[in-house]
Design an enzyme around this catalytic site. Structure first.
Site, mmCIF file in Angstrom:
data_model
loop_
_atom_site.group_PDB
_atom_site.id
_atom_site.type_symbol
_atom_site.label_atom_id
_atom_site.label_comp_id
_atom_site.label_asym_id
_atom_site.label_seq_id
_atom_site.Cartn_x
_atom_site.Cartn_y
_atom_site.Cartn_z
ATOM 1 N N GLY A 1 -1.212 3.745 -4.536
ATOM 2 C CA GLY A 1 -2.101 2.771 -5.167
ATOM 3 C C GLY A 1 -3.591 3.084 -5.104
ATOM 4 O O GLY A 1 -4.043 4.193 -5.430
ATOM 5 N N TYR B 1 -2.542 -13.504 4.771
ATOM 6 C CA TYR B 1 -3.215 -12.305 4.248
ATOM 7 C C TYR B 1 -4.678 -12.635 3.932
ATOM 8 O O TYR B 1 -5.596 -11.905 4.300
ATOM 9 C CB TYR B 1 -2.449 -11.864 2.998
ATOM 10 C CG TYR B 1 -3.047 -10.782 2.150
ATOM 11 C CD1 TYR B 1 -2.819 -9.432 2.425
ATOM 12 C CD2 TYR B 1 -3.805 -11.089 1.012
ATOM 13 C CE1 TYR B 1 -3.339 -8.432 1.609
ATOM 14 C CE2 TYR B 1 -4.317 -10.101 0.190
ATOM 15 C CZ TYR B 1 -4.079 -8.772 0.493
ATOM 16 O OH TYR B 1 -4.584 -7.782 -0.320
ATOM 17 N N ALA C 1 -5.519 0.745 3.755
ATOM 18 C CA ALA C 1 -4.123 0.333 3.986
ATOM 19 C C ALA C 1 -4.015 -1.184 4.050
ATOM 20 O O ALA C 1 -4.896 -1.859 4.595
ATOM 21 C CB ALA C 1 -3.609 0.941 5.288
ATOM 22 N N GLY C 2 -2.957 -1.714 3.483
ATOM 23 C CA GLY C 2 -2.736 -3.162 3.536
ATOM 24 C C GLY C 2 -1.312 -3.489 3.142
ATOM 25 O O GLY C 2 -0.572 -2.628 2.636
HETATM 26 P P1 NAD Z 1 -0.084 -0.027 -1.913
HETATM 27 O O1 NAD Z 1 1.116 -0.723 -1.379
HETATM 28 O O2 NAD Z 1 0.025 0.739 -3.190
HETATM 29 O O3 NAD Z 1 -0.695 0.927 -0.784
HETATM 30 C C1 NAD Z 1 -0.842 0.490 0.539
HETATM 31 C C2 NAD Z 1 -0.752 1.708 1.450
HETATM 32 O O4 NAD Z 1 -0.976 1.256 2.805
HETATM 33 C C3 NAD Z 1 0.626 2.369 1.422
HETATM 34 O O5 NAD Z 1 0.481 3.765 1.251
HETATM 35 C C4 NAD Z 1 1.216 2.033 2.790
HETATM 36 O O6 NAD Z 1 2.113 3.013 3.276
HETATM 37 C C5 NAD Z 1 -0.043 1.947 3.640
HETATM 38 N N1 NAD Z 1 0.179 1.183 4.874
HETATM 39 C C6 NAD Z 1 0.718 -0.057 4.991
HETATM 40 N N2 NAD Z 1 0.797 -0.390 6.295
HETATM 41 C C7 NAD Z 1 0.282 0.638 7.012
HETATM 42 C C8 NAD Z 1 0.084 0.891 8.401
HETATM 43 N N3 NAD Z 1 0.455 -0.005 9.328
HETATM 44 N N4 NAD Z 1 -0.458 2.059 8.774
HETATM 45 C C9 NAD Z 1 -0.810 2.988 7.850
HETATM 46 N N5 NAD Z 1 -0.652 2.819 6.525
HETATM 47 C C10 NAD Z 1 -0.104 1.650 6.102
HETATM 48 O O7 NAD Z 1 -1.199 -1.170 -2.039
HETATM 49 P P2 NAD Z 1 -2.586 -1.273 -2.840
HETATM 50 O O8 NAD Z 1 -2.411 -2.377 -3.797
HETATM 51 O O9 NAD Z 1 -3.069 0.049 -3.280
HETATM 52 O O10 NAD Z 1 -3.510 -1.841 -1.658
HETATM 53 C C11 NAD Z 1 -4.615 -1.131 -1.133
HETATM 54 C C12 NAD Z 1 -5.570 -2.148 -0.523
HETATM 55 O O11 NAD Z 1 -6.083 -3.005 -1.556
HETATM 56 C C13 NAD Z 1 -4.921 -3.065 0.507
HETATM 57 O O12 NAD Z 1 -5.811 -3.293 1.581
HETATM 58 C C14 NAD Z 1 -4.706 -4.340 -0.271
HETATM 59 O O13 NAD Z 1 -4.666 -5.456 0.578
HETATM 60 C C15 NAD Z 1 -5.918 -4.352 -1.173
HETATM 61 N N6 NAD Z 1 -5.802 -5.183 -2.356
HETATM 62 C C16 NAD Z 1 -4.806 -4.965 -3.277
HETATM 63 C C17 NAD Z 1 -4.720 -5.788 -4.391
HETATM 64 C C18 NAD Z 1 -3.645 -5.623 -5.428
HETATM 65 O O14 NAD Z 1 -3.486 -6.519 -6.278
HETATM 66 N N7 NAD Z 1 -2.904 -4.525 -5.441
HETATM 67 C C19 NAD Z 1 -5.654 -6.822 -4.568
HETATM 68 C C20 NAD Z 1 -6.652 -7.004 -3.625
HETATM 69 C C21 NAD Z 1 -6.712 -6.184 -2.523
#
Ligand code: NAD
Length: 249
Positions: free
Chosen positions: A14, A150, A86-87
């Site tokens: 992501g 969250y 990461a999230g």
């Molecule tokens: P995603 O699921 O595509 O990627 C998240 C990554 O975090 C994954 O590669 C996962 O393996 C890694 N991860 C999770 N737990 C972990 C841990 N304990 N240690 C190490 N790595 C870990 O998600 P994304 O949507 O790309 O999210 C990226 C960030 O953006 C996050 O912080 C998320 O909260 C934030 N965010 C996302 C959105 C959305 O709509 N997608 C909106 C607002 C904020």
């Protein structure tokens, strides 16, 4: 940021993956700390294994973070930048939520980020230079139904970043926050699957966003690179939303 060593968490997927690739394009040496080994290695392949490396790390495990940091710095030199991307989340209305899931959400979205700062930013403060970008969420600024715990973590990250920005300014470490809006990544797809009526949620959100579309993972890479660059030198403790105008706070 040519040849500067930058650590990025969550780079296997992501938003983190696109940001890691952009940092590589800008010439940085990128260390990807992620639980998903195969995904992190695939990102490294795109950046080039001479300029990046993947480390299997659970960010909430201090020992794993410490070991990976030592391996990264022995290969690429002192860490100059850190992007905490990461999230994780699982959608549920708060009154229906399970405290065991709260623990997991808090461990990944809040505690893990604290560990990253305590271990990685320590060296930056000692050396007198550091750039940090923390990826929060608009959920942490304006709330989001089904994401109470969250959102509490993401709001916590904003307050934590501002506090550390005050504490470490004298050490030459600047810290800022990026808040994405709804973005088409595996996290968002899983979230909509978990929510009642989730299939219509993405469509409804796209209509509510003034720029009329959901975010894409590469919508944030430029801002993450900017916040880690020298152009951001006079900016600390700030929170920036990128969400197609959904939130204008
Ligand atoms: P995603 O699921 O595509 O990627 C998240 C990554 O975090 C994954 O590669 C996962 O393996 C890694 N991860 C999770 N737990 C972990 C841990 N304990 N240690 C190490 N790595 C870990 O998600 P994304 O949507 O790309 O999210 C990226 C960030 O953006 C996050 O912080 C998320 O909260 C934030 N965010 C996302 C959105 C959305 O709509 N997608 C909106 C607002 C904020």
């Amino acid at each position: 940021m040519r040849d500067k060593a930058i650590i990025l968490t969550g780079g296997a997927s992501g938003i983190g993956r696109e940001a890691a690739i952009r940092l590589g394009v800008e010439g940085a040496m990128v260390g990807i700390f992620d639980l998903d080994e195969a995904g992190a290695r695939a990102t490294v392949e795109q950046i080039g294994s001479d300029r990046s490396a993947a480390y299997h790390v659970d960010i909430s495990d201090r020992e794993q973070v410490t070991t990976a940091l030592a391996a990264f710095e022995s290969r690429f030199g002192p860490t100059r930048g850190l992007a905490n991307v990461a999230g994780w989340d699982s959608a549920r209305l708060f009154m229906d939520s399970d405290p065991a899931v709260w623990d997991k959400v808090i461990r990944i979205n809040l505690y893990g980020s604290l560990v990253m700062h305590h271990v990685v930013v320590r060296g930056m403060a000692e050396r007198g230079f550091g750039r940090v970008v923390n990826v929060s969420s608009d959920a942490g600024r304006v709330g989001s139904s089904g994401e109470s715990v969250y959102a509490a973590c993401k709001g916590g990250i904003i307050a934590f970043t501002k506090t550390l920005a005050r504490e470490l300014a004298r050490n030459g470490v600047i810290l800022n926050v990026l808040c994405p809006g709804p973005t088409e990544t595996p996290l968002f797809t899983d979230f909509t699957k978990d929510m009642p009526g989730g299939d219509r949620l993405a469509e409804g959100l796209a209509k509510a966003i003034p720029l009329r579309r959901l975010g894409q993972p590469d919508d944030y890479a430029g801002m993450i690179a900017f916040l880690l660059s020298d152009d951001a030198a006079f900016m600390t403790g700030q929170t920036i939303s990128i969400s197609g105008g959904l939130t204008m706070s």
